[in-house]
Write a protein that holds these residues in place. Structure first.
Motif: not given
Length: 262
Positions: A27-37, A209-217, A219-228
């Motif tokens: 029931g969740e839809h996630w985005s994964i956000l991260g720079l190249n690499g 509604t949820h986002t995973l922030l990925l940095k240098n391999g 997890v920088f943080c994850q959770g509700l998009s509106k909070e991140l």
């Protein structure tokens, strides 16, 4: 739907992914956000079973990797990526490409039934591609190709649909048209769990509604998009002061003027 526990991938003594913990619930839809690499492609390869982690546990759709037959599991995961797009021949028709999705094949090699054609046409309609049905793939624009590939992925009735930077190479109008289609898809009754991978914050639609922030391999943080997706978190994430503006329920960022002047 997805459960990663302490997943680490090491190549040439370098941590490509490090201690990744991530859970996606039904029931969740996630985005994964991260720079190249940042490790986004490696993470997708792990989820699809193309790459085995050096350490950690991977469970997708209730199946624990190492104790399941990965090729069968992949049939339940739709993947839209540049690598898939490059494998399709220019002379193939849009209808045949979409039909091939039922068999998870590149090219249509199996016999199809009338119901298959009707199903393919319904997905072509859902993605606003009716006028393209008989066109050859090589004559399509980049945006049209992405819509056709989404229709193709839906033919297999996947439980998870991964969109790997689908707006790359699109102009602003084509990008917004594709994003609108994805937003509408998320509202459909039988929509699979969506995973949207990008390095552009403004592409994160309200449906994610949820986002995973990925940095240098990691997890920088994850959770509700509106909070991140806030000025403080994103400035820390990018290691640059950014200004955040909310427009049409989407987050838009820009480097702060003082940084640009420097």
């Amino acid at each position: 739907m997805i459960n990663l526990s302490d997943v680490t991938v090491i190549k040439n003594k370098i941590d490509i992914l490090k201690n990744v913990d991530w859970e996606v619930k039904k029931g969740e839809h996630w985005s994964i956000l991260g720079l190249n690499g940042s490790g986004k492609t490696t993470l997708l390869n792990v989820i699809n079973g193309y790459l085995h982690p050096t350490y950690g546990h991977v469970e997708v759709l209730g199946e624990l990797f190492g104790k399941t037959y990965i090729p069968d599991l992949r049939k339940q995961i739709g993947l839209i990526s540049a690598s898939i797009q490059q494998q399709i021949k220019d002379f193939e028709s849009v209808l045949s490409i979409v039909l091939s999705g039922k068999f998870a094949s590149i090219g249509l090699w199996d016999a199809v039934e009338k119901t298959d054609i009707e199903q393919a046409q319904s997905y072509i309609g859902l993605l606003n591609c009716e006028h393209l049905q008989d066109r050859e793939y090589g004559t399509l624009s980049q945006g049209e190709r992405q819509r056709v590939l989404i229709a193709r992925a839906l033919m297999a009735h996947p439980k998870i649909l991964i969109l790997d930077e689908p707006c790359n190479g699109l102009d602003i109008i084509s990008r917004e048209e594709l994003l609108k289609i994805i937003e509408e898809l998320s509202k459909s009754k039988d929509c699979p769990t969506l995973i949207y991978v990008t390095h552009h914050v403004e592409e994160i639609l309200p449906c994610f509604t949820h986002t995973l922030l990925l940095k240098n391999g990691e997890v920088f943080c994850q959770g509700l998009s509106k909070e991140l997706l806030t000025e403080i978190t994103l400035s820390n994430f990018f290691e640059r002061p950014v200004a955040v503006q909310i427009e049409q329920n989407r987050t838009w960022i820009a480097l702060k003027e003082s940084l640009i002047q420097n």
